[in-house]
Design an enzyme around this catalytic site. Structure first.
Site, short mmCIF file in Angstrom:
data_model
loop_
_atom_site.label_atom_id
_atom_site.label_comp_id
_atom_site.label_asym_id
_atom_site.label_seq_id
_atom_site.Cartn_x
_atom_site.Cartn_y
_atom_site.Cartn_z
N GLU A 129 3.72 -5.90 7.19
CA GLU A 129 3.05 -4.88 8.05
C GLU A 129 3.54 -4.74 9.46
OE1 GLU A 129 0.15 -5.71 4.80
OE2 GLU A 129 1.63 -6.75 6.15
N GLU B 260 -2.29 -9.44 -0.30
CA GLU B 260 -3.81 -9.46 -0.10
C GLU B 260 -4.63 -9.34 -1.37
OE1 GLU B 260 -4.11 -7.71 4.27
OE2 GLU B 260 -3.03 -6.40 2.93
N GLY C 162 -0.50 -5.34 0.81
CA GLY C 162 -1.66 -5.23 0.34
C GLY C 162 -1.86 -5.77 -1.14
N ALA D 17 0.88 -1.15 -0.14
CA ALA D 17 -0.05 -0.02 0.05
C ALA D 17 0.86 1.35 0.04
CB ALA D 17 -0.91 0.05 1.22
#
Length: 260
Positions: A135, A115, A112, A66
């Site tokens: 993360e 994900e 992300g 992200a």
């Protein structure tokens, strides 16, 4: 439709959606997530599109996470809202599409990005792919479904290790773990995914959509997946695809599914 951060192209039943921020290693920001939602929505509604492939531009990254600069100053409430909205409009949205979605993982798939790949119905990796959920090294946890989908795909122990160490695994380990279905060289990644898509497109799109719904039900809290399967199985009998499929089988010919 014109986008700023993604590309969407159609050919022979396949829509390919490419995250196109190579200078940022295709990192996800709010605008990109919104554009991805719209592109997936359009492709899923298009009767000509039978399979969707999602990948990243360039040869370095699928999606390298992200865009941290967008949320570095967020409060707890803002962080929770960010995760909830992202899961709703993109990650859960992709998982529950009736159109099959293949992730073509071409390089780094981190945070992300992993994900996003895990929200797809299955994954194919290039041999230079690296995957991880880093993360906790930033003082936060995966917020776009990573703590839920990774254990489902590779088991609790391996998922815990990946999340807690913030480490990356290579394509071979991802294949051994069951995180990806296949590995190929990067130059052949999209054509390999297209070959799988062509196999999918021989079959009933209505039945495939029902199968996705039934499989997903197994992972939903307080949902009886067996009952969902029974109802979806029965619903198939009322479709034109079922009539065509059974007729073609009995007549010893190739089925031409109308998708209805």
């Amino acid at each position: 439709m014109s986008y700023s951060n993604i590309l969407s192209t159609y050919k022979s039943g396949i829509t390919t959606i490419t995250v196109n921020r190579p200078k940022k290693l295709n990192a996800l920001n709010k605008e990109t997530i919104s554009e991805l939602h719209e592109a997936f929505k359009v492709a899923d509604a298009d009767r000509e599109t039978q399979v969707i492939i999602v990948t990243g531009s360039g040869d370095k990254a699928f999606v390298a996470g992200a865009d941290i600069s967008e949320f570095a100053d967020f409060s707890g409430e803002e962080g929770a809202e960010l995760a909830a909205k992202g899961q709703e409009i993109l990650f859960n949205f992709i998982e529950n599409l009736s159109t099959p979605v293949i992730a073509a993982v071409n390089g780094f798939a981190l945070g992300g990005g992993l994900e996003l790949a895990m929200a797809c119905h299955f994954r194919v990796a290039s041999n230079n792919a690296k995957m991880g959920l880093p993360e906790v090294s930033l003082g936060v946890i995966p917020g776009y479904g990573g703590t839920q989908r990774l254990p489902q795909l590779i088991g609790k122990g391996r998922a815990m290790e990946m999340i807690m160490t913030a480490g990356m695994i290579d394509a071979n380990n991802a294949l051994n773990y069951g995180l990806v279905n296949h590995i190929t060289i990067q130059a052949e990644l999209l054509s390999f995914c297209e070959s799988i898509a062509n196999k999918i497109m021989r079959n009933s799109p209505v039945a495939i959509g029902k199968a996705i719904q039934a499989v997903n039900a197994n992972y939903k809290t307080a949902v009886d997946g067996y009952q969902v399967e029974i109802e979806a199985f029965g619903a198939c009998f009322d479709t034109e695809d079922f009539k065509e499929g059974t007729s073609a089988f009995l007549q010893k010919r190739k089925a031409n599914f109308p998708g209805a």
